[in-house]
Design an enzyme around this catalytic site. Structure first.
Site, PDB file in Angstrom:
ATOM      1  N   GLY A 158       0.800  -1.208   0.000  1.00 18.93           N
ATOM      2  CA  GLY A 158       0.000   0.000   0.000  1.00 18.93           C
ATOM      3  C   GLY A 158       0.834   1.260   0.000  1.00 18.93           C
ATOM      4  CB  ALA A 177      -1.167  -7.848  -1.516  1.00 21.01           C
ATOM      5  CD  GLU A 193       0.212 -20.003  -1.236  1.00 19.02           C
ATOM      6  OE1 GLU A 193      -0.507 -19.681  -2.199  1.00 19.02           O
ATOM      7  OE2 GLU A 193       0.950 -19.204  -0.630  1.00 19.02           O
TER       8      GLU A 193
END
Length: 422
Positions: free
Chosen positions: A17, A317, A172
């Site tokens: 950001g 994100a 993951e």
């Protein structure tokens, strides 16, 4: 005749950001100061690959000054922001106070251990490079020690790796850890008995990847099972002392390694800012991403409590990236006397890789799985990396691993932590 002083915009945080907000202000009639405690932008989605020896730390970090060197209206300061004086419009830092006319708070998130002090003290989060390198050291050290341990019970505990949290990071991490052990370390350690290795994924709810459709959740579950990952649902961790994991109901799992991927909250700066907080200690903002009582302050990304469709947006994100564009545009609009633009988050989809040739993705009404989803995941993550060198190095590492079943960064490195004094 007095010269007119240009407005000063201060941005705290050089994550997704903050970096995007700084770039969006490149043409603004204002001076911009970007503050971060580190001199690099970190691509956090691939931290688990550092932890599982897939890529080097330097492959997912890029110097902030290099990224923004051509932006003439920007100054970068490497220091830690400690607070904000909203009355005097000052950002308090370890290197001194920085005045602002407009402030963008983009401090990101930190691991949320939900008050489990023992887990915070003995477990491993995955929010920065130090976490990832420390976890890699732990995994490799446990295998080394296990090869020298004659006691079978202790050896099995050393070779038990518990991952907590069934979101993308947990899935993951479990998949990558399984492939590290089964495809790589078995060649380094001929005496390693793969039957003694346990990789356990614990999820407190009844589903993996809660944002995914049920069909993709089921595919994820069965793919993990095929990779020898034990998946436990409705399993809540209550304690971890470094030797055993305790679950609700007093079940005990002997293990020396716990990876915590079960929660995130706004970084500590948000909690000490003195601004009104919502859930996960995020700062409450209005439809324009402004703090209602202080409209000169904008908050974006993980630090912002912004509700859409009756619930706070996820701490990911894409939310930070889109919020950065709106916050920067609204500051430009204020400077130009234009109306503000409300923030409306557009979901770009969600992806998660489970390992070699295996991933799941949902983008709009489309669902993907298997090899195509895996290629999609690879491509998107490479493109999002900053810098041609980083993209090339990550691609080379992935290609080497794919064709040769090797991971080139299996080094146990000393954990050297240095504090920079003001």
């Amino acid at each position: 005749m007095e010269s007119k002083t240009r407005p000063h915009v201060v941005i705290i945080g050089a994550g997704f950001g903050g970096l995007n907000a700084a770039q969006e202000l490149h043409a603004a009639e204002a001076d911009v100061t970007l503050i971060d405690k580190r001199n690099y932008h970190l691509f956090q989605p691939l931290l688990y690959q550092v932890a599982t020896a897939g890529v080097q730390p330097g492959d997912i970090a890029y110097p902030v000054r290099t990224i923004l060197r051509k932006q003439k209206n920007l100054d970068f300061r490497m220091t830690r922001a400690t607070g904000v004086d909203v009355d005097k419009r000052l950002v308090l830092t370890r290197a001194g106070d920085i005045p602002y006319d407009y402030l963008i708070v983009a401090v990101g998130g930190s691991t949320n251990f939900f008050g489990l002090d023992s887990v915070a003290a003995n477990g491993f989060g995955l929010k920065d490079i130090e976490d990832a390198v420390g976890l890699r050291n732990q995994i490799l050290s446990m295998v080394e020690r296990a090869m020298q341990e004659p006691d079978p019970d202790l050896r099995r505990a050393m070779l038990t790796f518990v991952v907590v949290g069934g979101g993308p990071t947990g899935v993951e991490s479990a998949g990558a850890l399984s492939e590290l052990v089964r495809l790589v370390l078995v060649k380094d350690y001929p005496r390693l008995n793969i039957k003694e290795v346990r990789i356990i994924l614990l999820e407190a709810s009844a589903h993996l990847l809660a944002a995914m459709p049920e069909r993709l959740q089921d595919i994820t579950y069965h793919t993990l099972l095929a990779k020898m990952v034990e998946v436990r649902f409705c399993a809540t961790v209550t304690d971890f002392d470094g030797e055993k994991v305790t679950l609700r109901g007093d079940e005990v799992i002997p293990a020396r390694t716990l990876i915590w991927a079960a929660g995130v909250q706004a970084a500590s700066f948000a909690a000490t800012s003195g601004l009104a907080l919502g859930s996960m200690r995020r700062i409450i903002v209005n439809q324009f991403l402004q703090v209602p009582e202080h409209p000169e302050i904008f908050v974006i990304g993980d630090a912002a409590h912004f509700e859409q469709d009756g619930r706070p947006l996820p701490m990911i994100a894409p939310v930070a990236n889109q919020g950065a564009v709106i916050a920067a545009q609204n500051i430009r609009n204020i400077l130009q006397g234009q109306p503000l633009r409300p923030f409306l988050y557009k979901d770009p989809g969600i992806l998660a890789t489970i390992g070699r040739n295996a991933a799941v993705a949902k983008m709009g009404n489309m669902e993907f799985q298997g090899f195509f989803a895996w290629i999609l995941w690879l491509g998107i993550h490479v493109l999002r990396l900053v810098g041609f060198r980083n993209r090339l190095m990550v691609l080379l590492n992935w290609a080497w691993e794919y064709f040769f079943y090797e991971r080139g960064v299996r080094a146990i490195m000393p954990n050297i932590e240095k504090q920079i004094k003001s």
